[in-house]
Design a protein around this motif. Structure first.
Motif, PDB file in Angstrom:
ATOM      1  N   VAL A 143       1.163  -1.150   0.154  1.00 15.46           N
ATOM      2  CA  VAL A 143      -0.157  -0.299  -0.425  1.00 15.46           C
ATOM      3  C   VAL A 143       1.033   1.362  -0.065  1.00 15.46           C
ATOM      4  CG1 VAL A 143      -1.695   1.706   1.350  1.00 15.46           C
ATOM      5  CG2 VAL A 143      -1.725  -1.022   1.223  1.00 15.46           C
ATOM      6  N   ARG A 144       1.429   1.381   0.768  1.00 17.54           N
ATOM      7  CA  ARG A 144       2.739   2.813   0.602  1.00 17.54           C
ATOM      8  C   ARG A 144       3.264   2.589  -0.346  1.00 17.54           C
ATOM      9  NH1 ARG A 144       5.664   2.449   6.598  1.00 17.54           N
ATOM     10  NH2 ARG A 144       3.844   2.642   7.992  1.00 17.54           N
ATOM     11  N   ALA A 145       3.594   1.460  -1.464  1.00 20.46           N
ATOM     12  CA  ALA A 145       4.575   1.746  -2.322  1.00 20.46           C
ATOM     13  C   ALA A 145       3.479   2.322  -3.370  1.00 20.46           C
ATOM     14  CB  ALA A 145       4.764   0.043  -2.347  1.00 20.46           C
ATOM     15  N   LYS A 146       1.947   2.001  -3.279  1.00 17.18           N
ATOM     16  CA  LYS A 146       1.362   2.292  -4.292  1.00 17.18           C
ATOM     17  C   LYS A 146       0.921   3.637  -4.032  1.00 17.18           C
ATOM     18  CE  LYS A 146      -3.502   1.376  -6.529  1.00 17.18           C
ATOM     19  NZ  LYS A 146      -2.547   0.878  -7.699  1.00 17.18           N
ATOM     20  N   LYS A 147       1.014   3.859  -2.942  1.00 17.75           N
ATOM     21  CA  LYS A 147       1.068   4.866  -2.511  1.00 17.75           C
ATOM     22  C   LYS A 147       1.503   6.543  -3.065  1.00 17.75           C
ATOM     23  CE  LYS A 147      -0.606   8.756   1.811  1.00 17.75           C
ATOM     24  NZ  LYS A 147      -0.181   8.423   2.963  1.00 17.75           N
ATOM     25  N   ASN A 148       2.782   6.231  -2.938  1.00 13.71           N
ATOM     26  CA  ASN A 148       3.996   6.531  -3.431  1.00 13.71           C
ATOM     27  C   ASN A 148       3.945   6.979  -5.007  1.00 13.71           C
ATOM     28  OD1 ASN A 148       6.532   8.034  -3.892  1.00 13.71           O
ATOM     29  ND2 ASN A 148       7.812   6.366  -3.849  1.00 13.71           N
ATOM     30  N   ASN A 160       5.529   8.257  -6.863  1.00 12.25           N
ATOM     31  CA  ASN A 160       8.003   8.287  -7.542  1.00 12.25           C
ATOM     32  C   ASN A 160       7.671   6.757  -7.704  1.00 12.25           C
ATOM     33  OD1 ASN A 160       8.637  11.301  -7.313  1.00 12.25           O
ATOM     34  ND2 ASN A 160       7.701  10.547  -5.268  1.00 12.25           N
ATOM     35  N   SER A 161       8.938   6.425  -8.897  1.00 19.85           N
ATOM     36  CA  SER A 161       9.589   5.158  -8.609  1.00 19.85           C
ATOM     37  C   SER A 161      10.332   4.219  -7.742  1.00 19.85           C
ATOM     38  CB  SER A 161      10.561   5.195  -9.946  1.00 19.85           C
ATOM     39  OG  SER A 161      11.908   5.834  -9.753  1.00 19.85           O
ATOM     40  N   ASN A 162      10.499   5.431  -6.732  1.00 23.92           N
ATOM     41  CA  ASN A 162      11.025   4.251  -5.543  1.00 23.92           C
ATOM     42  C   ASN A 162       9.835   4.031  -4.693  1.00 23.92           C
ATOM     43  OD1 ASN A 162      14.029   5.888  -6.080  1.00 23.92           O
ATOM     44  ND2 ASN A 162      13.199   7.587  -4.626  1.00 23.92           N
ATOM     45  N   SER A 163      10.244   2.544  -4.530  1.00 29.84           N
ATOM     46  CA  SER A 163       8.825   1.694  -3.795  1.00 29.84           C
ATOM     47  C   SER A 163      10.129   0.690  -2.782  1.00 29.84           C
ATOM     48  CB  SER A 163       8.338   1.227  -4.570  1.00 29.84           C
ATOM     49  OG  SER A 163       9.223  -0.463  -5.354  1.00 29.84           O
ATOM     50  N   ILE A 164       9.117   0.475  -1.959  1.00 27.02           N
ATOM     51  CA  ILE A 164       9.338  -0.396  -0.738  1.00 27.02           C
ATOM     52  C   ILE A 164       9.623  -2.416  -0.907  1.00 27.02           C
ATOM     53  CG2 ILE A 164       8.219  -1.121   1.574  1.00 27.02           C
ATOM     54  CD1 ILE A 164       7.522   1.394   2.131  1.00 27.02           C
ATOM     55  N   GLU A 165      11.329  -2.024  -1.199  1.00 27.99           N
ATOM     56  CA  GLU A 165      10.866  -4.358  -1.093  1.00 27.99           C
ATOM     57  C   GLU A 165      10.416  -4.747   0.179  1.00 27.99           C
ATOM     58  OE1 GLU A 165      13.567  -5.698  -3.922  1.00 27.99           O
ATOM     59  OE2 GLU A 165      12.066  -3.974  -5.070  1.00 27.99           O
ATOM     60  N   THR A 166      10.357  -4.325   0.878  1.00 29.01           N
ATOM     61  CA  THR A 166      10.814  -5.089   2.258  1.00 29.01           C
ATOM     62  C   THR A 166      10.344  -4.267   3.693  1.00 29.01           C
ATOM     63  OG1 THR A 166      12.565  -6.654   1.725  1.00 29.01           O
ATOM     64  CG2 THR A 166      11.120  -7.075   4.103  1.00 29.01           C
ATOM     65  N   LEU A 167       9.301  -4.647   4.450  1.00 31.85           N
ATOM     66  CA  LEU A 167       8.984  -4.158   5.527  1.00 31.85           C
ATOM     67  C   LEU A 167       8.367  -4.939   6.940  1.00 31.85           C
ATOM     68  CD1 LEU A 167       6.555  -0.518   5.537  1.00 31.85           C
ATOM     69  CD2 LEU A 167       5.664  -3.309   7.282  1.00 31.85           C
TER      70      LEU A 167
END
Length: 467
Positions: A375-380, A382-389
């Protein structure tokens, strides 16, 4: 319809189908991050309770029903997560949602038969993500049994880096040693050990330690490094690093099935005690290399007869939290086994943490973390995204691995020159598969992934590390 949307919601529009333990774990985390959420469940009491508790919209009905999804606003939804106890219902929910709206779809699928077809289902049904809490729990347990002196092991950088959580024993070499002095000791060895102390919990307080922080016996410490370095560090501080040779599992559900399959492939002997005779027969066929015992795993005499005193590890995986806790306490009293306890409910963590249970796994939390990361990656945008949390120490901190796909204010600048937020640590940089524990002279570059530990929540972009 229950609940209301008080205040302005700035996040994504999300529909959660199913208000069981997994659904509530997801709801709790996403509601705290300000998303516009609607929950759907057939149980009016559950819908009313959780809609009011988390200030979200609630609809009573079948989440796979076209009209119910329309009432929930599927046409404008960004995401639907179907996490009921029925795999088939979850698949149907997502399939209907794809026909009506243009949203991402996440389905909880627990059945091993569906797990084997995960790639096919994603492709043919257009599922964005398939989550299997039981499989992910088994993977987490197997990591700990591979290094049993650890309380918890989390994997980053596609397995290249690990965060290992341990408790410092009395009279250990770490007792009364500062982080700076420990760093000098490790650097001065003939073969230096590169490890980073990322977080410490002491008497209920959480710290991201600086160099002058002095470690104490009883501290629970999380350290980051490659898998080989983590093991060298454990050996240096006097911890055993050999994996267990055998394990006793109580309960023959899906977690036990997934776990036993992984362990026997690692060369670990597995014994499962399951009360249901039919399930024992199924497991005997599915797991020919494991020993399946038809018996009551909560009976002391049965445990003694099956070798509790001699087993090297003991994993309680029944469907009842209270049983699992009592089984673990019994095993710790009557054996020297490494113990791992599965807990489904997360609302009594403070009490559970006060018990001497060894390692504890929460399937609901594992699932929630996967969805929150997406969800956080989709909300952002930009092209930077979350791999692991991962949430750490009862969600008082987060470890997040970001992928860096473009130049920004944080790239190509020495870390010492970045104005970083307080209580934040850059734990490692993964560059082309090599794990770098950064100094102030190092910089984050395009193409890296970078893992941070922070006491703040809601980071969606690597630039969020800046003050």
């Amino acid at each position: 319809m229950f609940g209301s949307r008080s205040g302005k919601k700035t996040g994504l529009k999300i529909i959660i189908v199913g208000c069981g333990k997994v659904g509530v774990a997801i709801l709790k985390q996403l509601a705290n991050e300000g998303h516009d959420i609607t929950i759907i469940d057939k149980d009016p009491q559950k819908v009313a309770t959780y809609a009011n508790q988390y200030d979200v919209m609630g609809i009573v009905g079948n989440g796979a029903n076209h009209s119910v999804q329309l009432e929930a606003g599927i046409q404008n939804a960004d995401l639907i997560a179907a996490v009921t106890s029925s795999d088939e219902l979850n698949i149907l929910c997502c399939t209907i949602a794809k026909q009506v709206g243009d949203c991402a779809t996440i389905a909880r699928l627990r059945d091993p038969d569906y797990s084997k077809e995960a790639s096919y289902l994603r492709e043919k049904l257009g599922l964005t993500m398939i989550i299997n809490p039981e499989l992910e729990t088994a993977i987490e347990v197997s990591r700990v049994l591979y290094l049993p002196t650890a309380l918890e092991i989390n994997s980053f950088a596609h397995g290249q880096a690990e965060m290992t959580r341990i408790k410092i024993p009395e009279k250990n070499v770490l007792d009364n040693k500062s982080i700076a002095d420990l760093g000098k000791d490790l650097a001065n060895k003939q073969k230096p050990i590169n490890i980073l102390i990322a977080a410490v919990e002491r008497a209920g307080e959480f710290y991201i330690p600086s160099g002058d922080f002095v470690l104490k016996a009883g501290d629970i410490m999380s350290c980051v490094g490659t898998r080989p370095m983590s093991r060298k560090f454990m050996e240096h501080i006097g911890f055993k690093t050999a994996r267990v040779k055998n394990t006793m599992i109580i309960g023959g559900g899906n977690v036990a099935y997934y776990l036993a399959g992984q362990l026997v492939n690692m060369g670990i002997s597995v014994k499962i005690i399951e009360e249901n005779k039919k399930r024992c027969e199924e497991l005997s066929v599915l797991l020919p290399r494991a020993i399946i015992i038809n018996g009551d795993g909560t009976d002391q005499e049965t445990l003694n007869e099956e070798g509790l005193a001699e087993t090297e590890s003991f994993v309680s995986l029944t469907g009842i939290d209270e049983e699992n806790i009592l089984l673990t306490l019994h095993a710790r009293k009557h054996s020297n086994a490494k113990t791992i306890t599965k807990i489904n409910r997360s609302n009594f963590r403070e009490v559970i943490n006060s018990l001497d249970l060894g390692s504890v796994v929460y399937p609901c939390s594992i699932t929630a973390e996967s969805i929150v990361a997406y969800v956080r990656a989709k909300k952002n945008s930009n092209s930077n995204s979350i791999e692991t949390l991962y949430h750490m120490f009862d969600s008082r901190a987060e470890a997040i691995e970001f992928r860096v796909d473009e130049k920004s204010e944080v790239t190509d600048i020495p870390l010492k020159d970045l104005n970083l937020k307080k209580n934040l640590l850059i734990a490692f940089i993964n560059r082309n598969g090599s794990i770098l524990l950064p100094t102030g002279q190092d910089s984050i570059q395009v193409g890296d992934t970078a893992m941070i530990v922070t006491t703040e929540t809601g980071f969606t972009d690597i630039r969020d590390i800046l003050a």
